[in-house]
Motif scaffolding. Structure first.
Motif, mmCIF file in Angstrom:
data_model
loop_
_atom_site.group_PDB
_atom_site.id
_atom_site.type_symbol
_atom_site.label_atom_id
_atom_site.label_comp_id
_atom_site.label_asym_id
_atom_site.label_seq_id
_atom_site.Cartn_x
_atom_site.Cartn_y
_atom_site.Cartn_z
ATOM 1 N N ASN A 119 0.852 -1.192 0.000
ATOM 2 C CA ASN A 119 0.000 0.000 0.000
ATOM 3 C C ASN A 119 0.881 1.231 0.000
ATOM 4 O O ASN A 119 1.961 1.218 0.600
ATOM 5 N N LEU A 120 0.398 2.299 -0.619
ATOM 6 C CA LEU A 120 1.157 3.541 -0.627
ATOM 7 C C LEU A 120 0.201 4.705 -0.869
ATOM 8 O O LEU A 120 -0.672 4.627 -1.739
ATOM 9 N N ASN A 121 0.368 5.769 -0.099
ATOM 10 C CA ASN A 121 -0.398 7.005 -0.294
ATOM 11 C C ASN A 121 0.534 8.024 -0.941
ATOM 12 O O ASN A 121 1.659 8.211 -0.483
ATOM 13 N N TYR A 122 0.037 8.693 -1.977
ATOM 14 C CA TYR A 122 0.816 9.728 -2.658
ATOM 15 C C TYR A 122 0.015 11.019 -2.602
ATOM 16 O O TYR A 122 -1.078 11.096 -3.146
ATOM 17 N N ASN A 123 0.530 12.025 -1.913
ATOM 18 C CA ASN A 123 -0.111 13.325 -1.831
ATOM 19 C C ASN A 123 0.391 14.166 -2.999
ATOM 20 O O ASN A 123 1.575 14.501 -3.061
ATOM 21 N N LEU A 124 -0.497 14.489 -3.921
ATOM 22 C CA LEU A 124 -0.105 15.190 -5.146
ATOM 23 C C LEU A 124 0.300 16.639 -4.899
ATOM 24 O O LEU A 124 1.168 17.160 -5.601
ATOM 25 N N ASP A 125 -0.314 17.305 -3.919
ATOM 26 C CA ASP A 125 0.043 18.691 -3.611
ATOM 27 C C ASP A 125 1.411 18.782 -2.945
ATOM 28 O O ASP A 125 2.263 19.566 -3.356
ATOM 29 N N GLU A 126 1.605 17.974 -1.909
ATOM 30 C CA GLU A 126 2.855 18.015 -1.157
ATOM 31 C C GLU A 126 3.969 17.198 -1.799
ATOM 32 O O GLU A 126 5.118 17.280 -1.392
ATOM 33 N N LYS A 127 3.596 16.358 -2.773
ATOM 34 C CA LYS A 127 4.534 15.465 -3.454
ATOM 35 C C LYS A 127 5.267 14.572 -2.454
ATOM 36 O O LYS A 127 6.487 14.453 -2.467
ATOM 37 N N THR A 128 4.458 13.958 -1.563
ATOM 38 C CA THR A 128 5.005 13.073 -0.538
ATOM 39 C C THR A 128 4.375 11.691 -0.624
ATOM 40 O O THR A 128 3.250 11.532 -1.108
ATOM 41 N N LEU A 129 5.122 10.705 -0.133
ATOM 42 C CA LEU A 129 4.691 9.317 -0.095
ATOM 43 C C LEU A 129 4.589 8.891 1.356
ATOM 44 O O LEU A 129 5.418 9.297 2.188
ATOM 45 N N SER A 130 3.611 8.043 1.669
ATOM 46 C CA SER A 130 3.503 7.521 3.027
ATOM 47 C C SER A 130 2.786 6.181 3.008
ATOM 48 O O SER A 130 1.972 5.906 2.124
ATOM 49 N N THR A 131 3.109 5.354 3.996
ATOM 50 C CA THR A 131 2.426 4.086 4.201
ATOM 51 C C THR A 131 2.708 3.610 5.617
ATOM 52 O O THR A 131 3.712 4.004 6.220
ATOM 53 N N ASP A 132 1.823 2.773 6.139
ATOM 54 C CA ASP A 132 2.049 2.105 7.417
ATOM 55 C C ASP A 132 2.325 0.626 7.189
ATOM 56 O O ASP A 132 2.484 -0.130 8.141
ATOM 57 N N SER A 133 2.400 0.211 5.925
ATOM 58 C CA SER A 133 2.638 -1.186 5.557
ATOM 59 C C SER A 133 4.138 -1.496 5.538
ATOM 60 O O SER A 133 4.976 -0.617 5.685
ATOM 61 N N GLU A 134 4.432 -2.772 5.304
ATOM 62 C CA GLU A 134 5.818 -3.214 5.127
ATOM 63 C C GLU A 134 6.404 -2.553 3.885
ATOM 64 O O GLU A 134 5.709 -2.412 2.871
ATOM 65 N N VAL A 135 7.664 -2.142 3.952
ATOM 66 C CA VAL A 135 8.341 -1.531 2.819
ATOM 67 C C VAL A 135 9.725 -2.140 2.646
ATOM 68 O O VAL A 135 10.335 -2.618 3.606
ATOM 69 N N VAL A 136 10.197 -2.102 1.407
ATOM 70 C CA VAL A 136 11.578 -2.458 1.086
ATOM 71 C C VAL A 136 12.080 -1.369 0.164
ATOM 72 O O VAL A 136 11.433 -1.033 -0.828
ATOM 73 N N ILE A 137 13.248 -0.806 0.503
ATOM 74 C CA ILE A 137 13.859 0.229 -0.325
ATOM 75 C C ILE A 137 15.243 -0.255 -0.736
ATOM 76 O O ILE A 137 16.044 -0.664 0.104
ATOM 77 N N TYR A 138 15.490 -0.215 -2.046
ATOM 78 C CA TYR A 138 16.800 -0.536 -2.603
ATOM 79 C C TYR A 138 17.409 0.777 -3.065
ATOM 80 O O TYR A 138 16.812 1.485 -3.870
ATOM 81 N N SER A 139 18.604 1.088 -2.534
ATOM 82 C CA SER A 139 19.234 2.351 -2.890
ATOM 83 C C SER A 139 20.747 2.183 -2.925
ATOM 84 O O SER A 139 21.367 1.942 -1.883
#
Length: 177
Positions: A119-139
């Protein structure tokens, strides 16, 4: 006489046919539904800002929202590719200017960062991403796993709220750019 006989036979063979609806819609109550949906946005100067694609789209004008299955969202800056966001289902709330993505959500940025979540929430005005679900980030060779995320749209600044594992490789994802 033959003509009357032929007409009688034709009418006897005509029965009420039951028609099957080919479209099995995933959402109900929409005013408009489309297959192979696409929408593009350009700046006043004619430069591509973003492109939204979907396998199916359901538009609810009275609720001011759109549901897109097979959600694919490309973002551009100055006409150059910036990020690619996908999910099985995306619900755009035009009033709050937010997008809720569900199911196999993936974000890939131009510099190779990848975010995966359910799951992911994307705020178009603030251009931010948020979720309370499990995440994996590769960087940059580093993998961060955890639960919960607050980030900017390009994953340049992000916080994993409850990290569970970090695998370090490449350079530090926390380095100053």
């Amino acid at each position: 006489m033959r003509l009357v006989l032929i007409l009688i036979l034709v009418f006897l063979n005509c029965k009420d046919k039951k028609y099957l609806r080919i479209d099995d819609e995933k959402e109900s109550g929409s005013m408009i539904s489309m297959r192979d949906f696409s929408r593009l946005s350009y700046t006043k100067d004619g430069v591509l800002e973003w492109k939204l694609l979907g396998k199916e789209s359901y538009i609810y004008p009275t609720d001011n929202r759109t549901v897109v299955y097979g959600f694919e969202f490309y973002q551009y800056d100055g006409g150059k590719y910036k990020s690619y966001l996908t999910g099985k289902r995306g619900e755009i709330n035009h009033s709050t200017k937010s997008v809720l993505l569900e199911g196999e959500v993936n974000l890939k940025t131009e510099d190779g960062k990848i975010l995966k979540s359910e799951n992911l929430n994307y705020n178009l005005d603030e251009k931010t991403l948020s979720t309370d679900s499990e995440v994996v980030i590769y960087s940059d060779g580093t993998t961060i796993r955890g639960k919960g995320l607050r980030a900017d749209k390009g994953l340049n600044k992000y916080t994993v709220l409850r990290p569970t594992a970090i695998t370090v490789g490449g350079t530090s994802p926390l380095k100053e750019k």
